[in-house]
Design an enzyme around this catalytic site. Structure first.
Site, PDB file in Angstrom:
ATOM      1  N   LYS A  83     -45.603   2.383  24.259  1.00  0.00           N
ATOM      2  CA  LYS A  83     -44.204   2.807  24.189  1.00  0.00           C
ATOM      3  C   LYS A  83     -43.820   2.969  22.723  1.00  0.00           C
ATOM      4  O   LYS A  83     -44.008   2.044  21.913  1.00  0.00           O
ATOM      5  CB  LYS A  83     -43.334   1.751  24.886  1.00  0.00           C
ATOM      6  CG  LYS A  83     -42.028   2.265  25.421  1.00  0.00           C
ATOM      7  CD  LYS A  83     -41.400   1.193  26.307  1.00  0.00           C
ATOM      8  CE  LYS A  83     -40.024   1.567  26.769  1.00  0.00           C
ATOM      9  NZ  LYS A  83     -39.330   0.410  27.361  1.00  0.00           N
TER      10      LYS A  83
HETATM   11  O1  G3P Z   1     -35.673   0.369  29.767  1.00  0.00           O
HETATM   12  C1  G3P Z   1     -34.723   0.228  28.765  1.00  0.00           C
HETATM   13  C2  G3P Z   1     -33.748  -0.816  29.162  1.00  0.00           C
HETATM   14  O2  G3P Z   1     -34.368  -2.057  29.135  1.00  0.00           O
HETATM   15  C3  G3P Z   1     -32.516  -0.838  28.370  1.00  0.00           C
HETATM   16  O3  G3P Z   1     -31.535  -1.287  29.214  1.00  0.00           O
HETATM   17  O4  G3P Z   1     -29.403  -2.255  29.845  1.00  0.00           O
HETATM   18  O5  G3P Z   1     -30.415  -2.779  27.605  1.00  0.00           O
HETATM   19  O6  G3P Z   1     -29.459  -0.533  28.069  1.00  0.00           O
HETATM   20  P1  G3P Z   1     -30.126  -1.734  28.641  1.00  0.00           P
END
Ligand code: G3P
Length: 214
Positions: A83
């Site tokens: 990634k």
């Molecule tokens: O896959 C990316 C994710 O983990 C980010 O999520 O909720 O931190 O925006 P969030």
């Protein structure tokens, strides 16, 4: 649309993997830090649980460093996907790793142009962040539709992973928008399976059955 789980917590992955619904796992440095476990051991253990792509994210900002880390991660298991951030350095690393046959997932994608660049650099996957766009009052699901259409017109095979999913409704809408994959936090899976009519309907079936046996 395939379903991945977005976590580095082994117990969460094991539980949802038992349902037979998982096609892969994504992690990021924040999720690894939250798990409190060793990065390499965690990724290897995840690969043993889920027989699908497992994203492991680089933790440096220069292309050379990303390539070095990416090659190391790829040696841990054949299902590891490297990634990389959607930056100039990330694109360079993506191109280099792709030429060596190492799969990549370009993360922190917030625009069609970024997705197009990732695809042209050879990305296997691109991860647009739905919730974080909505945090700044932008339409995350529309971005998925727009990237899907752009890839369709150009014949691009890079798969779209809808990320930063925050609600069960996000899962439904990105599926309808044509996302190839959604990576979903652990806590949303029970919400996706539960429905009051399933609960009440099952209770009635079981009650009727029990009564008929008396
Ligand atoms: O896959 C990316 C994710 O983990 C980010 O999520 O909720 O931190 O925006 P969030």
């Amino acid at each position: 649309m395939k379903l991945y789980i977005d976590t580095a917590i082994i117990s969460e992955i094991r539980e949802i993997a038992e349902w037979g619904v998982l096609s892969g796992v994504t992690t990021n440095p924040s999720l690894i830090a939250k798990s409190g476990k060793d990065f390499k051991k965690t990724i290897i253990e995840i690969c043993e649980i889920v027989k699908g792509p497992v994203s492991a994210e680089v933790t440096v900002e220069d292309a050379a460093g990303m390539i070095e880390q990416g090659k190391e991660f790829a040696d841990w298991d054949e299902m590891v996907v490297v990634k990389l951030p959607c930056t100039t350095e990330g694109l360079k690393a993506c191109s280099a790793l792709s030429h060596q046959g190492i799969p990549t997932n370009l993360t922190l994608c917030f625009s069609v142009n970024q997705a197009l660049l990732c695809a042209r650099a050879g990305a296997s996957y691109v991860s647009p962040f739905i919730g974080r766009l909505e945090d700044i009052n932008e339409d995350g699901v529309k971005l998925i539709k727009d990237i899907k259409e752009t890839f369709r017109v150009a014949g691009i095979k890079t798969e779209i992973i809808s990320a930063s999913i925050r609600t069960p409704y996000h899962v439904t809408t990105v599926a309808n928008a044509g996302s190839d994959i959604a990576t979903i936090p652990y806590k949303l899976f029970p919400n996706m399976v539960q429905h009051p009519l399933t609960t009440s309907g099952l209770q009635k079936f079981l009650d009727d059955w029990k009564n008929s046996q008396q």
